[in-house]
Design an enzyme around this catalytic site. Structure first.
Site: not given
Ligand code: DGL
Length: 259
Positions: A12, A44, A74-75, A183, A185
């Site tokens: 994302s 999310g 991305c989870n 996540c 990030h």
């Molecule tokens: N990096 C993302 C994850 O692993 C998504 C974060 C998001 O866009 O809410 O969930």
């Protein structure tokens, strides 16, 4: 499909570069294309249907660019849309999920903290995983606002530290010995998190496991790049490419693109 075709990765936003780094470290000769769908971050907060359609858009772009395999870095996208992606596309698709299994197996206090997005924590796939560990107490916390701050380049800030303290202190008080970063990030927050949690708490994420799985699936499909040359890496952001450059720590191969 040629072995030299790139591996495609998407997130994302810029967070999935933490996964790209692991994939690149393990498979340095592979060509890669990374998509930061920052204009649509955070996933999310979106509905499952919205996440599925954003994932299709990203995978379509990667396949138009001849990717031989897709890593969903991305989870939130994995836990909400991996089934739909695998049903639609024939290339191998690797997903990322919170590392509950190693944490549950290694934890001594059997009390584990999980920091992830609302989309991941509410997903059916994630909740099914939890069912496998009835002897473990999971303290789930939505990381409200964390992705937005990371996307804004505000990692080492007071604002970030205050949010992290708010989310982590109840877990510390409850006696967690493992903190799962659910996540992609959040690995960028490890330095800040370590300032808050005692060093008896192990912090784990899924980056290396995803890289190992990517290698195994490429090998299984006979798709490993046999070239001895270092792979070419291209990164696209559909928002401010400078933010992506900053998190990567380099500028070359990073472009703005309205995919
Ligand atoms: N990096 C993302 C994850 O692993 C998504 C974060 C998001 O866009 O809410 O969930």
């Amino acid at each position: 499909m040629s072995n030299s075709n790139p591996i495609g990765l998407f997130d994302s936003g810029i967070g999935g570069t933490s996964i790209w780094k692991e994939v690149h470290a393990l498979l340095p000769n592979e060509n890669t294309i990374y998509l930061a769908d920052s204009i649509n971050a955070p996933y999310g907060k979106k509905t499952k249907d919205e996440i599925v359609s954003l994932c299709f858009k990203n995978v379509d772009f990667l396949l138009d660019n001849n990717c031989k395999l897709v890593v969903v870095a991305c989870n939130t996208a994995t836990t909400n849309a991996i089934k739909e992606m695998r049903a639609k596309y024939s290339v191998p698709i690797i997903g990322i999920e919170p590392a509950i299994k190693p944490a549950a197996n290694l934890s001594e206090t059997k009390t584990i903290g999980i920091l992830a997005t609302k989309g991941t924590l509410n997903s059916e796939l994630f909740n099914q995983q939890l069912q496998n560990y009835s002897n473990v107490t999971f303290l789930e916390q939505v990381g409200y606002g964390l992705v937005e701050l990371i996307e804004a380049g505000k990692i080492a800030t007071e604002e970030m530290r205050n949010l992290l303290k708010l989310y982590l202190r109840p877990m510390i008080d409850a006696g967690i010995d493992y903190l799962v970063l659910g996540c992609s990030h959040y690995p960028y927050l490890i330095t800040e998190i370590k300032k808050i949690v005692p060093n008896t708490v192990q912090i784990i994420d899924s980056g290396q496991a995803v890289a190992r799985q990517t290698k195994a699936v490429l090998a299984q499909h006979n798709l490993l790049n046999t070239s001895k040359e270092k792979g070419k890496a291209v990164f696209y952001s559909n928002s401010d490419a400078q933010v992506l450059k900053n998190i990567l720590g380099f500028e070359s191969g990073v472009f703005q693109n309205d995919f």
